[in-house]
Write an enzyme that holds these catalytic residues in place. Structure first.
Site, PDB file in Angstrom:
ATOM      1  N   GLN A 101       6.170   3.602  -7.404  1.00 27.99           N
ATOM      2  CA  GLN A 101       5.807   3.075  -6.096  1.00 27.99           C
ATOM      3  C   GLN A 101       5.527   1.574  -6.204  1.00 27.99           C
ATOM      4  O   GLN A 101       5.335   0.902  -5.204  1.00 27.99           O
ATOM      5  CB  GLN A 101       4.560   3.797  -5.570  1.00 27.99           C
ATOM      6  N   HIS A 119       9.509   1.788  -3.408  1.00 28.18           N
ATOM      7  CA  HIS A 119       8.966   0.880  -2.390  1.00 28.18           C
ATOM      8  C   HIS A 119       9.543  -0.527  -2.512  1.00 28.18           C
ATOM      9  O   HIS A 119       8.968  -1.493  -1.992  1.00 28.18           O
ATOM     10  CB  HIS A 119       7.436   0.854  -2.470  1.00 28.18           C
ATOM     11  N   ASN A 216      -5.389   9.641 -14.350  1.00 29.31           N
ATOM     12  CA  ASN A 216      -6.108   8.826 -13.366  1.00 29.31           C
ATOM     13  C   ASN A 216      -7.601   8.912 -13.683  1.00 29.31           C
ATOM     14  O   ASN A 216      -8.121  10.012 -13.844  1.00 29.31           O
ATOM     15  CB  ASN A 216      -5.855   9.365 -11.949  1.00 29.31           C
ATOM     16  N   ALA A 234      -4.210   4.668 -17.792  1.00 26.80           N
ATOM     17  CA  ALA A 234      -2.800   4.857 -18.162  1.00 26.80           C
ATOM     18  C   ALA A 234      -2.568   4.449 -19.616  1.00 26.80           C
ATOM     19  O   ALA A 234      -1.936   5.189 -20.383  1.00 26.80           O
ATOM     20  CB  ALA A 234      -1.922   4.038 -17.230  1.00 26.80           C
TER      21      ALA A 234
HETATM   22  P1  OAD Z   1      -3.724   3.087  -4.806  1.00 25.42           P
HETATM   23  O1  OAD Z   1      -4.349   1.767  -4.861  1.00 25.42           O
HETATM   24  O2  OAD Z   1      -3.838   3.899  -3.573  1.00 25.42           O
HETATM   25  O3  OAD Z   1      -4.307   4.018  -5.969  1.00 25.42           O
HETATM   26  C1  OAD Z   1      -4.400   3.560  -7.273  1.00 25.42           C
HETATM   27  C2  OAD Z   1      -4.889   4.715  -8.125  1.00 25.42           C
HETATM   28  O4  OAD Z   1      -4.875   4.287  -9.482  1.00 25.42           O
HETATM   29  C3  OAD Z   1      -6.317   5.175  -7.813  1.00 25.42           C
HETATM   30  O5  OAD Z   1      -6.325   6.593  -7.675  1.00 25.42           O
HETATM   31  C4  OAD Z   1      -7.108   4.751  -9.040  1.00 25.42           C
HETATM   32  O6  OAD Z   1      -8.134   5.674  -9.356  1.00 25.42           O
HETATM   33  C5  OAD Z   1      -6.042   4.743 -10.122  1.00 25.42           C
HETATM   34  N1  OAD Z   1      -6.292   3.821 -11.232  1.00 25.42           N
HETATM   35  C6  OAD Z   1      -6.997   2.661 -11.217  1.00 25.42           C
HETATM   36  N2  OAD Z   1      -6.961   2.074 -12.462  1.00 25.42           N
HETATM   37  C7  OAD Z   1      -6.203   2.893 -13.256  1.00 25.42           C
HETATM   38  C8  OAD Z   1      -5.771   2.839 -14.622  1.00 25.42           C
HETATM   39  N3  OAD Z   1      -6.120   1.844 -15.427  1.00 25.42           N
HETATM   40  N4  OAD Z   1      -5.007   3.842 -15.111  1.00 25.42           N
HETATM   41  C9  OAD Z   1      -4.641   4.884 -14.294  1.00 25.42           C
HETATM   42  N5  OAD Z   1      -4.996   4.977 -12.985  1.00 25.42           N
HETATM   43  C10 OAD Z   1      -5.770   3.997 -12.473  1.00 25.42           C
HETATM   44  O7  OAD Z   1      -2.198   2.876  -5.205  1.00 25.42           O
HETATM   45  P2  OAD Z   1      -0.939   3.839  -4.971  1.00 25.42           P
HETATM   46  O8  OAD Z   1      -1.294   5.263  -5.090  1.00 25.42           O
HETATM   47  O9  OAD Z   1       0.134   3.333  -5.831  1.00 25.42           O
HETATM   48  O10 OAD Z   1       2.842   1.419  -0.498  1.00 25.42           O
HETATM   49  O11 OAD Z   1      -0.581   3.497  -3.444  1.00 25.42           O
HETATM   50  C11 OAD Z   1       0.562   4.052  -2.903  1.00 25.42           C
HETATM   51  C12 OAD Z   1       1.200   3.098  -1.944  1.00 25.42           C
HETATM   52  O12 OAD Z   1       0.231   2.688  -0.965  1.00 25.42           O
HETATM   53  C13 OAD Z   1       1.679   1.796  -2.542  1.00 25.42           C
HETATM   54  O13 OAD Z   1       2.897   1.870  -3.181  1.00 25.42           O
HETATM   55  C14 OAD Z   1       1.763   0.929  -1.294  1.00 25.42           C
HETATM   56  C15 OAD Z   1       0.414   1.293  -0.722  1.00 25.42           C
HETATM   57  O14 OAD Z   1       0.325   1.018   0.564  1.00 25.42           O
HETATM   58  C16 OAD Z   1       3.584   0.556   0.218  1.00 25.42           C
HETATM   59  O15 OAD Z   1       3.366  -0.617   0.231  1.00 25.42           O
HETATM   60  C17 OAD Z   1       4.691   1.183   0.978  1.00 25.42           C
END
Ligand code: OAD
Length: 249
Positions: A101, A119, A216, A234
């Site tokens: 993403q 994305h 996560n 990660a």
């Molecule tokens: P989020 O910002 O919603 O979520 C990030 C996730 O990563 C959270 O659940 C954190 O707990 C986790 N996290 C943080 N640090 C971490 C680490 N070091 N190792 C592993 N996990 C960690 O981001 P996405 O789920 O990617 O879409 O968001 C999805 C989409 O929403 C994005 O691609 C974007 C956004 O709006 C578009 O722009 C279309």
């Protein structure tokens, strides 16, 4: 890092792997996640207020500047040990598809060979009217914020990313769904599992009988459904998995 019994056994008996990644995968490289609070200039904006065609239509300069700042930040960062571990893991499997993403190209920079960018890609630009690609040298030689488009009189340059309410790149999601329903093991790494249709991929894999591994530090809606939910970063989890795989494959 301790890995739960059964995880490496499940990996050893797997041939086809699908990996879904989100912003948390890039966090340890220094790219803020979406649900992290915005900082500085952007503190008063929610990402979903800026990442829409409407916001670009009404406030093109604000949106362009936001993406320009994110581009500058991404140019300064590089992949971390977790990205490298995913590249290393590829060799142990018949098929290893990475569906991200993220728009930062860090997986490709690390050397991942089969990557679907669901994305889009923030470093690329397209015409707001025609969707046609706009070359970097046009962007550099046309000072506007945003620059005008060479493809359409009303067109402006915009980042080649998917905004809220926009369709995903043609075919990308179809291929990801097909692979999710055919994989033996599906990783969901660094994603809050909130944004569709990407968030549905691990559930498609689960329904098709695959083993799902979530990585996560915080729980998500997938955590209770996944066979393995590693509450770790990660980099920590993936380097441990790659090391164990190297020892036993
Ligand atoms: P989020 O910002 O919603 O979520 C990030 C996730 O990563 C959270 O659940 C954190 O707990 C986790 N996290 C943080 N640090 C971490 C680490 N070091 N190792 C592993 N996990 C960690 O981001 P996405 O789920 O990617 O879409 O968001 C999805 C989409 O929403 C994005 O691609 C974007 C956004 O709006 C578009 O722009 C279309």
């Amino acid at each position: 890092m301790y890995l739960p019994d059964g995880l490496i056994t499940a990996l050893k008996s797997s041939r086809k792997v699908l990996v879904l990644t989100g912003a948390g995968m890039s966090a340890e490289s220094g790219v803020p996640t979406f649900r992290d609070a915005q900082s500085g200039l952007w503190e008063r904006y929610r990402p979903e207020d800026l990442a829409t065609p409407e916001a670009f239509r009404d406030h093109p300069q604000i949106v362009w500047d936001w993406y320009a700042e994110r581009r500058d930040n991404i140019r300064k960062v590089s992949p971390h040990a977790g990205h490298a571990a995913l590249v290393e893991m590829e060799q142990y499997f018949e098929k290893f598809l990475l569906v991200t993403q993220n728009v930062d190209s860090l997986h490709q920079q690390a050397g991942s060979s089969d990557v679907i960018e669901l994305h889009g890609n923030i470093m690329l630009s397209i015409c707001s009217e025609t969707g046609k690609p706009i070359e970097d040298d046009w962007i550099e030689s046309n000072p506007g914020r945003p620059p005008v488009s060479p493809h359409h009189p009303q067109g402006l340059a915009r980042p080649a990313v998917v905004w809220f309410g926009e369709a995903l790149p043609e075919g990308a999601m179809n291929r990801a769904m097909a692979e999710a329903s055919a994989c033996d093991i599906c990783f969901s790494i660094g994603t809050s599992s909130l944004v569709q249709p990407a968030a549905s991929l691990p559930f498609i894999a689960l329904d098709a009988g695959a083993v799902v591994v979530e990585i996560n530090p915080a729980p998500t809606s997938l955590s209770s459904k996944a066979q393995f939910s590693l509450q770790a970063t990660a980099a920590d989890a993936l380097t441990a998995i790659a090391a164990d795989l190297a020892r036993c494959k």
